[in-house]
Motif scaffolding. Structure first.
Motif, PDB file in Angstrom:
ATOM      1  N   VAL A   1     -54.850  17.525  23.238  1.00  0.00           N
ATOM      2  CA  VAL A   1     -54.692  18.391  22.149  1.00  0.00           C
ATOM      3  C   VAL A   1     -54.020  19.883  22.545  1.00  0.00           C
TER       4      VAL A   1
ATOM      5  N   GLU B   1     -52.924  23.663  23.275  1.00  0.00           N
ATOM      6  CA  GLU B   1     -53.704  24.868  23.009  1.00  0.00           C
ATOM      7  C   GLU B   1     -53.458  25.338  21.665  1.00  0.00           C
TER       8      GLU B   1
ATOM      9  N   ILE C   1     -55.547  23.469  18.257  1.00  0.00           N
ATOM     10  CA  ILE C   1     -57.018  23.064  18.272  1.00  0.00           C
ATOM     11  C   ILE C   1     -57.721  22.990  16.930  1.00  0.00           C
ATOM     12  N   GLU C   2     -57.275  24.085  15.834  1.00  0.00           N
ATOM     13  CA  GLU C   2     -57.845  23.767  14.743  1.00  0.00           C
ATOM     14  C   GLU C   2     -57.349  22.823  13.847  1.00  0.00           C
TER      15      GLU C   2
ATOM     16  N   TYR D   1     -56.032  19.872  14.812  1.00  0.00           N
ATOM     17  CA  TYR D   1     -56.828  18.626  15.373  1.00  0.00           C
ATOM     18  C   TYR D   1     -58.138  18.510  14.974  1.00  0.00           C
ATOM     19  N   ALA D   2     -59.137  19.601  14.980  1.00  0.00           N
ATOM     20  CA  ALA D   2     -60.383  19.807  14.400  1.00  0.00           C
ATOM     21  C   ALA D   2     -60.496  19.104  13.076  1.00  0.00           C
TER      22      ALA D   2
END
Lengths: 218, 218
Positions: free
Chosen positions: B96, B98, B101-102, B104-105
């Motif tokens: 993922v 940097e 991140i959101e 991917y979440a």
DNA sequence: CCATAATAGGGAGTGTCACTATCCATAAGG
DNA sequence: CCTTATGGATAGTGACACTCCCTATTATGG
């Protein structure tokens, strides 16, 4: 806008933009002086499409250039035509190696038979036809005996065809502009491929878990 | 057999075989002297598998090496285990970035919800799970609005799951040796991918031809 | 036994791809 | 006017998948 702003707004380095211009991924800007040019929204859109095709789909530059060239060459055609041309340009043309002529002929015949069995209204220059021939050659070559009879492929065809009904809406709204439809079609084709392949792997896992019959040696 | 014969029988140049040995795609031969080694059937089999994975599936050397390493590490596991490990090694581990991140979440949550909706008995380290997350991130990023609700993906899952029933036989015959099952599973996974994708493109074409509703501007 | 060919192992070179960096003669802008 | 930016061209970089070459042995046919 000029180079610096195009770079800033697209997030693509100027050196890379220049490279794309050289490779024909971007049309040249409107020249205002021997060393000045003006870029517009179309350049931003195209850079975004290039990013999607490169970063998300991993297509080579040459392929992207081919797709754009096809799009530009056929912008006057009717929607089904230019969509077909653009999606078709995603694939390499079929090149049969000297020493595998019979293998390709066999695959080609099998594909023709399959399309007949499926009753699909597609001809041999439709997008995907050559890919299918190539893929069947690969399966024949390295997993001989897996596709002994063409009808084994029919369930795959039927199943994938049912997906097409979900993916492609019944009607096409001409209010949406061509370039948006094109972008949607090309991106939809390539961005959904990894989704399908990943789902297939997961489905295999689920299938195996439901197969209690990994009989133990006895 | 020694290098020259291995090369002749496999059709792979000696220089390339040496390269594969260095990269860990082939186990070293049984040394008979400081500068002599004996190669066997396993080396021929592996070279054949390498060819299939490179030429037909286009996998990078590093990926093939990872698959073989996984196969070798788990040769003592039960069939479902080592098959899963081998097929899982075909995919890059999820990395993922940097700044995403959101994204991917969000994709991860959507994949979890999808698997729940489908009722599949698979966990997040199953082969394909990370690929699906990556693919969903790509679709969100470049075709936002296409997958607004997770349940839109359910038909794709169900359809692909029905293919798994066709692809994977109900029972596994333990008489067939492990390495053949492995070869079949790994090759079946990758060699059938282009078949499916090509069929999808053709199905799209057929779908569009059956859609009379390309309404003309009026 | 000996001349010739083959071998394992390792390092260096090749071609392609997708950038990335540098240079230069203008041109823009404060 | 002078610093900065620009377009166009050329060269360089790093990853990849080989491919070539070198060396000290080792095998082998006469």
């Amino acid at each position: 806008m000029r180079m610096a702003e195009l770079s800033r707004r697209s997030g693509v380095p100027t050196a890379t933009i220049k490279y794309y211009l050289r490779e024909g991924l971007l049309p040249p800007g409107e020249p205002t002086a021997p060393n000045q040019a003006e870029y517009g929204q179309q350049h931003l859109d195209r850079l975004d499409l290039v990013r999607a095709l490169r970063e998300a789909a991993g297509l080579p530059i040459a392929t992207i250039a081919r797709v754009f060239a096809a799009m530009d060459r056929h912008r006057e055609d009717t929607p089904p035509e230019y969509l077909s041309i653009a999606v078709g340009a995603l694939s390499e043309p079929l090149a049969v190696p000297e020493d595998q002529i019979e293998a390709y002929a066999r695959a080609q015949a099998q594909v023709a038979e399959l399309l007949h069995l499926l009753g699909w209204n597609v001809d041999p220059d439709s997008p995907g036809h050559d890919d299918l021939v190539r893929a069947v050659v690969g399966v024949h070559r390295f997993l001989p005996g897996l596709i002994t009879e063409t009808k084994q492929l029919v369930p795959f065809g039927r199943t994938v065809r049912s997906l097409a009904d979900v993916e492609i809406p019944e009607t096409y709204d001409p209010a949406v502009d061509r370039s948006a439809v094109l972008r949607f079609s090309v991106l939809g084709t390539v961005l959904f491929e990894p989704v399908l392949l990943a789902l297939r792997k997961l489905a295999h896992t689920d299938r195996i878990r439901h197969t209690a019959a990994w009989r133990r040696r006895r």
